[in-house]
Design an enzyme around this catalytic site. Structure first.
Site, PDB file in Angstrom:
ATOM      1  N   HIS A 137       0.847  -1.190   0.000  1.00  0.00           N
ATOM      2  CA  HIS A 137       0.000   0.000   0.000  1.00  0.00           C
ATOM      3  C   HIS A 137       0.881   1.239   0.000  1.00  0.00           C
ATOM      4  CE1 HIS A 137      -3.527   2.424   2.002  1.00  0.00           C
ATOM      5  NE2 HIS A 137      -2.971   3.076   0.998  1.00  0.00           N
ATOM      6  N   GLU A 200       1.068   8.043  -3.798  1.00  0.00           N
ATOM      7  CA  GLU A 200       1.940   7.628  -2.700  1.00  0.00           C
ATOM      8  C   GLU A 200       3.244   8.423  -2.691  1.00  0.00           C
ATOM      9  OE1 GLU A 200       1.323   5.431  -0.125  1.00  0.00           O
ATOM     10  OE2 GLU A 200      -0.711   5.649  -0.907  1.00  0.00           O
ATOM     11  N   HIS A 204       3.614  10.855   0.452  1.00  0.00           N
ATOM     12  CA  HIS A 204       4.534  10.261   1.421  1.00  0.00           C
ATOM     13  C   HIS A 204       5.995  10.280   0.965  1.00  0.00           C
ATOM     14  CE1 HIS A 204       1.056   8.856   3.677  1.00  0.00           C
ATOM     15  NE2 HIS A 204       0.565   8.322   2.566  1.00  0.00           N
TER      16      HIS A 204
END
Length: 318
Positions: A137, A200, A204
């Protein structure tokens, strides 16, 4: 401040037209004056420099780039976070309701026939690995207090060709976007398939202190095979304790509705450059996210669960 703080070599003043003195030289000259009351104020020095630049711009028409920049050789500051949360998803649970199937009878979501909307290509034709192993993930920088940085300023915009870096097959298998289908010819995909990776990285990865290629490689290298317990109980149930013990490291199990396996997360240390290191014990701020009951359901893909789904396909427009 001392005179050494204003030595010319500690400044990188950029101008496209000649100036009488650099900002650093003006400060050095001011600090060299023996009597404090005769020294010009910092605001006066800045004003003089600004006026000179304005005059030079009017006379030459040249564009001035004004600023004090760190030397070109200065190293990037280290990233600011404490550790990583490495999160993996169980795709059969994520895909529930997105396989294009009808539920009739004693489906786990209820006995009423139900049409599901938003058919995902990866859910109608899942890779066999996704039935018995979780997939990536994300790799998320985290603070010890339970908060995390996100969407950090970065000039390194997401680029599929950089993110892939020769590992396209690994990314599509271990970090898939089941909402879209990758190109069938094996070429580097674009949007919408890469939207998941772009999200992502932007949210992040930009806070990791790593370059894009290094970030995605680090996430792939940290991949953990699921224990045999998941394969052995595919479509069945296991105890939460047995599932946690089946991993050879500390993990946090997240369930949907308190009972259906959704994610398995672990914490990774980090080195000075921001690269993830070996697994560490998760702090309490992360452990509180575990929400499973004593028993955990290892959901099967709907296309495999004939009792639940019946393998009846329909058009989203139906």
């Amino acid at each position: 401040l001392s005179r050494e703080d204003f030595q010319p070599q500690n400044f990188n003043s950029i101008a496209l037209v000649p100036l009488r003195r650099t900002f650093g030289q003006e400060l050095l000259a001011a600090l060299s004056m023996p009597h404090a009351h005769t020294r010009p104020r910092l605001s006066h020095i800045i004003a003089m420099q600004t006026n000179r630049r304005k005059m030079a711009r009017r006379s030459s028409g040249a564009l001035l780039v004004i600023g004090l920049l760190p030397p070109a050789s200065a190293a990037a500051p280290p990233p600011s976070f404490d550790f990583y949360v490495y999160s993996t998803s169980y795709q059969p649970n994520f895909c529930h309701g997105h396989s294009g199937c009808r539920h009739e009878g004693s489906g786990r979501r209820g006995s009423v026939e139900k049409k599901h909307h938003g058919v995902y290509p990866g859910c109608t034709h899942p890779d066999p690995l996704w039935k018995t192993s979780l997939t990536i993930h994300g790799l998320w920088p985290q603070y010890d207090d339970g908060t995390w940085p996100s969407n950090c300023p970065s000039a390194d915009m997401f680029d599929p060709s950089v993110a892939v870096a020769g590992r396209l097959g690994d990314l599509e298998l271990l970090w898939p976007n089941v909402k879209a289908a990758p190109p069938s010819d094996g070429s580097i995909p674009g949007s919408p398939y890469t939207d998941f990776w772009a999200h992502e990285w932007t949210k992040h990865g930009t806070c990791s202190g790593l370059k894009q290629e290094a970030y995605f490689n680090a996430a792939l290298d940290a991949f953990v095979d699921a224990p045999d317990l998941i394969r052995e109980h595919y479509g069945g149930t296991v105890s939460l304790r047995n599932l946690e013990d089946a991993y050879d490291k500390d993990v946090l199990v997240v369930c949907q509705g308190g009972g259906d396996l959704s994610e398995v997360r672990m914490c990774l240390g980090r080195d000075e450059s921001g690269m993830p290191t070996s697994p560490i014990a998760c702090p309490e701020s992360v452990l509180v996210e575990g929400n499973c009951g004593d028993m955990v359901t290892i959901t099967a893909f709907e296309v495999d669960d004939e009792l639940d789904c019946g393998i009846v396909m329909y058009s989203p427009q139906e």
